[in-house]
Enzyme design. Structure first.
Site, PDB file in Angstrom:
ATOM      1  N   HIS A  12       0.831  -1.211   0.000  1.00 21.43           N
ATOM      2  CA  HIS A  12       0.000   0.000   0.000  1.00 21.43           C
ATOM      3  C   HIS A  12       0.861   1.254   0.000  1.00 21.43           C
ATOM      4  CE1 HIS A  12      -2.862   2.900   2.197  1.00 21.43           C
ATOM      5  NE2 HIS A  12      -3.179   2.881   0.926  1.00 21.43           N
TER       6      HIS A  12
ATOM      7  N   HIS B 294      -1.996   1.007   7.959  1.00 19.20           N
ATOM      8  CA  HIS B 294      -3.440   1.061   7.740  1.00 19.20           C
ATOM      9  C   HIS B 294      -4.057  -0.330   7.814  1.00 19.20           C
ATOM     10  CE1 HIS B 294      -1.128   4.064   5.442  1.00 19.20           C
ATOM     11  NE2 HIS B 294      -1.879   4.884   6.156  1.00 19.20           N
TER      12      HIS B 294
HETATM   13 FE1  FES Z   1       0.231  -0.865   4.836  1.00 19.99          FE
HETATM   14 FE2  FES Z   1      -1.168   1.302   4.249  1.00 19.99          FE
HETATM   15  S1  FES Z   1       0.998   1.088   4.312  1.00 19.99           S
HETATM   16  S2  FES Z   1      -1.930  -0.624   4.777  1.00 19.99           S
END
Ligand code: FES
Length: 132
Positions: free
Chosen positions: A62, A81
């Site tokens: 992500h 997140h």
């Molecule tokens: Fe891992 Fe956003 S950086 S869920």
């Protein structure tokens, strides 16, 4: 899912690994941390005589936070997140924000039990293409 070929790198020997205790690795270079992990049973993409050795990037696809391994359910978990990835199913995302599964490193184990990484299942976070 685009398999990427990187140079072969020796990571460890099978004898160095204990079940469900990840070893920190770097592959294909020092900017790409990961874990090498022996699981209790054969799994997707598993290498070695028992098909139970896997390796993954620990950079969350992500936004690149560092994932931590949970031995309880063999998952990699993001403190950023809260994305979660399954180490027993090729790094498949269990829940979260990433638009790809966790990059799994392609492993080869030779007759002496030496474990080599030779590629990666997906782009490692932050890399626009297959370049070192
Ligand atoms: Fe891992 Fe956003 S950086 S869920």
């Amino acid at each position: 899912n685009a398999q990427l070929d990187y140079p072969s790198n020796r990571l460890a020997n099978i004898a160095d690994l204990a079940v469900n205790e990840p070893m920190d690795i770097e592959y294909p270079d020092a900017d790409s941390p990961g874990i090498l992990l022996k699981l209790g049973e054969a799994v997707e993409g598993g290498a070695g005589p028992d098909g139970n050795i896997v390796a993954y990037s620990v950079l969350c696809p992500h936004k690149g936070w560092y994932l931590t391994y949970s031995a309880e359910d063999r998952s990699l978990n993001c403190p950023g997140h809260f994305s979660r990835f399954d180490a027993e199913v090729g790094g498949q995302q269990i829940w979260g924000h990433a638009t790809q599964n966790l990059p799994q490193f392609t492993l080869r184990v030779d007759a002496k039990g030496d474990i080599y990484a030779e590629g990666c299942s997906d782009l490692i976070f932050g890399r626009p293409s297959n370049v070192l």
